[in-house]
Structures are given as structure tokens and as C-alpha cells.
Design an enzyme around this catalytic site. Structure first.
Site: not given
Ligand code: UD1
Length: 344
Positions: A12, A34-35, A127, A152, A156, A180, A298, A301
Site C-alpha cells: 500500500g 491481499n492486494l 490516526s 473508519y 482506529k 499519523y 464536507r 470534516d
Molecule cells: C481523512 C480522515 C482521516 C483519515 C484520512 C486518511 C476525516 C475527518 N478524516 O483525513 O481520519 O485518516 O482521511 O484517508 O474524514 N479537501 C478538499 N477537497 C477535496 C478533498 C479534501 O477541500 O477534494 C479538504 C478536506 O475538506 C480537508 C482537507 O482537504 O479539509 C484534507 O482532506 P483529506 O485529504 O480527505 O484528509 P482528512 O479529511 O484530513
């Protein structure tokens, strides 16, 4: 003789980078995967980067008998790094039982098999999601655990508890829980990186795919948060730096340097960066213009979260090293490589 380490989920995203760092530090690595969210070709790329082909077993950690046989086949495994898990937050809301089954039973199988095969320690991928929205920032390991926002996230939290309860019951193992923050970027060789299935949910793969023209526009989820520019703030940690934290954690277990049978460390940079700031650093450091728009928040968040990594810095002797500019350039180089290979 090299010490044997089992890496579950080793093909991964974070797992593959960690395998390389373990090999670079002189460990013998056995991968079990497990791919379900990666390909066997990752093993070839690991070999290209490190010069060493890791042993690879195509197996599911849910398969107790299969795992039992694996420990017997590779006798003398000293410790495990357990990455193998389902990790899509949205999907976990749709399919909670899948998430509870995969993520909890895999760990339970490992914890049951470890004493039988004399495996002394486990490093667990946790996490910052366990903190929810922390009351105080930067967040330390002592911050209270908040109710999980998703199945999810709950897996954790529960897995951390399963490890603590198992060790408290007298199991002859020790553990390090690494929490992390937001891992991003790719290997500087562009041979390893994140390869999301379908439409990416996480920010960086969506961003680089948009920059590439695969997606039309990046949606920035919300600009009305209580943050300096209104967008969410995260602690973006380089994936190779994160991988190195695992190597230090393994050495700490094997050299019996732990202060407690279970230790917990935040693995982050200590620096919060907003989504809009990140976009701007991406544009400046790669010279690529990004098409993006602000849309609504979203669901689920967290507004802002970044690490206090002092405990990891002082106690593990680990520190994040790579600049955000280099990290974003590595993510872009990886996306370019995927296009070259005709993958995305
Ligand atoms: C999410 C999970 C976290 C998980 C991690 C790994 C939540 C609250 N947290 O982290 O538990 O360990 O993923 O997969 O779901 N964003 C945008 N546009 C996008 C995608 C993201 O604006 O298209 C913003 C999000 O609103 C956020 C930030 O970017 O503020 C980071 O998002 P993301 O990369 O999905 O990670 P987390 O939500 O922080």
C-alpha cells in the site's frame, strides 16, 4: 543475520515506503497484502528503489490459518508493522460491517498469533482522527479521545483499545501506536506513491489529478471555518518521513527501549497549513496552475488539527525533515509518472 519484520499492507501507500526504509536500515522484510487496494507490481518497484526484493505473500490477514502458516514459514519474525486496513472514510459509513470486520479481525488475528510465534512487538497505524476536533492545538498525545466521526475512525480507536487491553491482560508483547496526521507526497524516485481506486477522496490525489486535467476542478470544501483564510487546516506529513518513524519505532521495540509496553506518538510536522495555503504552495513549487472552486463544507470534516510532535522528536529521536515544497513536487512527479505509464 538480518532481523525479520512482517509488514501487513506492505504494497500500500505508506506500507511500500516503509518497506524501503526498513530495507535501507538493514531489516529483512516480509510483506503480506491481499492486494485489495494495491498491485503486486509494487513489489517490483520496491526492489527498484532499494535493490532488495522483499518476500511477498498474497494473503488476507483475516485468514487466521493462512497467517499461522505464514509465521511458521518465516520463522523468527521479530516484530510486525500493521498497515493492512480499509481506509476510506465515506465508504466506512456505507459499509460499517466491512470496516469493522476487516480492521478489527485482522488485528485480533495478529495479536492471537504473536505469542504463539514469539513475535515481540507491533507498530500500529493509528490516526489523528482519534482526537476529533481537539480543544487545544497543537494536539498532544494526552488530548482526550473524542467520539469517532465514522466507522473508519472508530476502528482506529477500538484497535488502540484492543492492543492496550491485550497487553494489560499479560500478553508478552509490546506495542507502539503511531498517530499519523495527513500523509502526502511520494518517493523521490517517483517509483512509489499513492494510487487511489476510482475518484480520490483525499485532497492531494484529487489535486494532482485536477492539475493533470483528469478532473475538471478541485472542490475546496468550505471557506467559512474559524481559521485564518476560512479553509480547513491540516498537518501534512511527508510519506517518506512518516515511513522513517516506523523504522525508529521498530528499533525501539527490538532494543527494548520502551518506557511502557504500549507507547503512543503523534507523527506530524507540528505545522498547520490550510487547504488554500497548500494549493498556493503547490502552484508556486510546481509552476502548475490549479483549477479550483470553493464549495460547501464536507460532512464530518474537522476544522483544524495539527500535531505537537515534541514527544516523537525527543523520545523517538524522529523529526519530519522534508519541506512542504519538496513534498508537493514529489506528489506532482508521481502523477506525471502515472501518466507516463498510462495509469492515470
Ligand atoms: C481523512 C480522515 C482521516 C483519515 C484520512 C486518511 C476525516 C475527518 N478524516 O483525513 O481520519 O485518516 O482521511 O484517508 O474524514 N479537501 C478538499 N477537497 C477535496 C478533498 C479534501 O477541500 O477534494 C479538504 C478536506 O475538506 C480537508 C482537507 O482537504 O479539509 C484534507 O482532506 P483529506 O485529504 O480527505 O484528509 P482528512 O479529511 O484530513
Amino acid at each position: 543475520m538480518k532481523e525479520r519484520i512482517l509488514v501487513t499492507g506492505g504494497t500500500g501507500y505508506i506500507g511500500s515506503h516503509t518497506v524501503v526504509e526498513l530495507q535501507n536500515s538493514g531489516y529483512e522484510v516480509i510483506i503480506v497484502d491481499n492486494l485489495s487496494n494495491s498491485g503486486a507490481d509494487v513489489v517490483d518497484n520496491i526492489e527498484k528503489v532499494s535493490g532488495i526484493r522483499p518476500a511477498f505473500e498474497h494473503l488476507d490477514c483475516l485468514d487466521l490459518n493462512g497467517m499461522d502458516a505464514l509465521f511458521a514459514k518465516y520463522a523468527g519474525i521479530k516484530a510486525i508493522i500493521h498497515f493492512a486496513a480499509s481506509k476510506a472514510v465515506g465508504e466506512s459509513v456505507q459499509k460499517p460491517l466491512l470496516y469493522y470486520r476487516n480492521n478489527l479481525l485482522s488485528l485480533i488475528n495478529l495479536l492471537e498469533l504473536m505469542p504463539k510465534h514469539n513475535v515481540g512487538g507491533i507498530v500500529f497505524s493509528s490516526s489523528c482522527t482519534v482526537y476529533g476536533q481537539p480543544d487545544e492545538l497543537p494536539v498532544t498525545e494526552q488530548a482526550p479521545i473524542k467520539k469517532a466521526e465514522s466507522p473508519y475512525g472508530n476502528t482506529k480507536q477500538i484497535n488502540e483499545e484492543i492492543i492496550c487491553d491485550t497487553i494489560a491482560s499479560g500478553s508478552p508483547i509490546s506495542a507502539i501506536l503511531l498517530r499519523y496526521f495527513n500523509p502526502i507526497g511520494a518517493h523521490p524516485t517517483a517509483l512509489l506513491g499513492e494510487l487511489p481506486n476510482g475518484v480520490p477522496q483525499n485532497l492531494i490525489p484529487y489535486l494532482t489529478q485536477t492539475a493533470m486535467g483528469i478532473r475538471e476542478k478541485l472542490n475546496v470544501f468550505g471557506d467559512d471555518y474559524n481559521t485564518p483564510d476560512g479553509s480547513c487546516v491540516r498537518d501534512f506529513i511527508n510519506v517518506v518521513d512518516l515511513a522513517k518513524a516506523h523504522v525508529v519505532a521498530i528499533a525501539r521495540i527490538l532494543q527494548q527501549k520502551q518506557k511502557a509496553k504500549v507507547e503512543t506518538f503523534n507523527i506530524g510536522t507540528g505545522r498547520g497549513l490550510s487547504v488554500l495555503e497548500l494549493i498556493s504552495v503547490f502552484e508556486q513549487s510546481t509552476g502548475v496552475k490549479l483549477n479550483y472552486q470553493i464549495v460547501g463544507r464536507r460532512a464530518g470534516d474537522i476544522e483544524k488539527v495539527w500535531a505537537n510532535p515534541d514527544y516523537a522528536n525527543t523520545e523517538l529521536g524522529w523529526k519530519s525533515e522534508t519541506s512542504i515544497e519538496d513534498t508537493l513536487r514529489s506528489a506532482w512527479a508521481w502523477q506525471l509518472k502515472l501518466r507516463e505509464k498510462g495509469i492515470q
